[in-house]
Motif scaffolding. Structure first.
Motif, short mmCIF file in Angstrom:
data_model
loop_
_atom_site.label_atom_id
_atom_site.label_comp_id
_atom_site.label_asym_id
_atom_site.label_seq_id
_atom_site.Cartn_x
_atom_site.Cartn_y
_atom_site.Cartn_z
N ALA A 112 17.64 -2.42 62.73
CA ALA A 112 18.49 -2.73 63.87
C ALA A 112 19.95 -2.76 63.42
CB ALA A 112 18.10 -4.08 64.47
N ILE A 113 20.83 -2.29 64.28
CA ILE A 113 22.26 -2.22 63.96
C ILE A 113 22.81 -3.58 63.57
CG2 ILE A 113 24.54 -1.76 64.94
CD1 ILE A 113 23.18 0.54 66.52
N GLU A 114 22.40 -4.64 64.28
CA GLU A 114 22.91 -5.97 63.96
C GLU A 114 22.45 -6.44 62.58
OE1 GLU A 114 19.34 -6.52 66.79
OE2 GLU A 114 21.09 -5.22 66.72
N ASN A 115 21.26 -6.02 62.14
CA ASN A 115 20.79 -6.38 60.80
C ASN A 115 21.53 -5.60 59.72
OD1 ASN A 115 19.02 -8.11 62.08
ND2 ASN A 115 17.29 -6.72 61.94
N ALA A 117 24.59 -4.70 60.03
CA ALA A 117 25.90 -5.36 59.98
C ALA A 117 25.86 -6.61 59.10
CB ALA A 117 26.36 -5.72 61.40
N VAL A 118 24.79 -7.37 59.18
CA VAL A 118 24.64 -8.58 58.35
C VAL A 118 24.62 -8.19 56.87
CG1 VAL A 118 23.05 -10.44 57.71
CG2 VAL A 118 23.50 -9.96 60.12
N SER A 120 25.74 -5.39 55.52
CA SER A 120 27.02 -4.76 55.16
C SER A 120 28.12 -5.78 54.92
CB SER A 120 27.46 -3.79 56.26
OG SER A 120 26.54 -2.74 56.38
N LYS A 157 17.42 -9.38 55.02
CA LYS A 157 18.55 -9.13 55.92
C LYS A 157 18.24 -8.06 56.97
CE LYS A 157 21.02 -12.20 53.88
NZ LYS A 157 21.19 -13.51 54.50
#
Length: 182
Positions: A112-115, A117-118, A120, A157
């Motif tokens: 998932a994109i939000e994961n 981001a975490v 990164s 993550k």
């Protein structure tokens, strides 16, 4: 018959979840697989099957390992074409990285994109990664043995299952898979 490669996570590492490849091949005889072979002790199984669903194959191999060896081992099943695509999409290919050797983490699903981001947002010093589809390309500045960008961190993550292989192993698995059934 379709050719597959099963990637086992976390066996024969630092004395944990020890599985001898000879015994694993013997156990796999219970499954309806042909041309079963293994490559190195880190858990790479090459085989052919008429089953077309990789998730079904993952479950069969997982359950067989649990039954015979008593270990809960994550299994990711890929095809030779999957491995070739991973090599072809390598974002670090133009950098001619040789030491330390680059790695790729095979992911159980597209994260998932939000994961992403975490992950990164974390500081991994000079270690880098890029995610393309279900592959996470890893370049460790000093080496995989000292990185904070470990498989455990990746899984936590990104909230998925991951298992990493170095480029030498990925390329050898492609070579071996092409020789199956010839």
């Amino acid at each position: 018959m379709k050719t597959y490669i099963a990637l086992l996570r976390g066996i024969n590492v630092s004395g944990q979840k020890i599985i001898k490849m000879e015994l694993l091949r013997q156990a796999l005889a219970e499954l309806d697989f042909d041309n079963v072979s293994t490559y190195i002790q880190s858990g790479n199984i090459l085989f052919q099957s008429t089953i077309l669903d990789p998730k079904k194959l993952e479950k069969q191999i997982h359950d067989l390992i649990e039954k015979h060896f008593g270990f809960d081992v994550a299994v990711l099943v890929v095809t030779p074409d999957d491995l070739k695509a991973v090599v072809a999409k390598n974002p670090y290919a133009d950098e001619n990285i040789e030491e330390p050797q680059p790695y790729v983490a095979f992911l159980s699903e597209v994260p998932a994109i939000e994961n992403i981001a975490v992950l990164s947002a974390m500081d991994f010093q000079n270690d880098r990664f890029q995610i393309i589809d279900k592959a996470m390309y890893l370049h460790y500045a000093v080496g995989a043995g000292t990185t904070k960008l470990s498989n455990a961190v990746i899984e936590k993550k990104l909230k998925l299952t991951s298992t990493a292989r170095n480029w030498k192993t990925v390329k050898k698995l492609i070579e071996l898979s092409e020789a199956i059934g010839k």
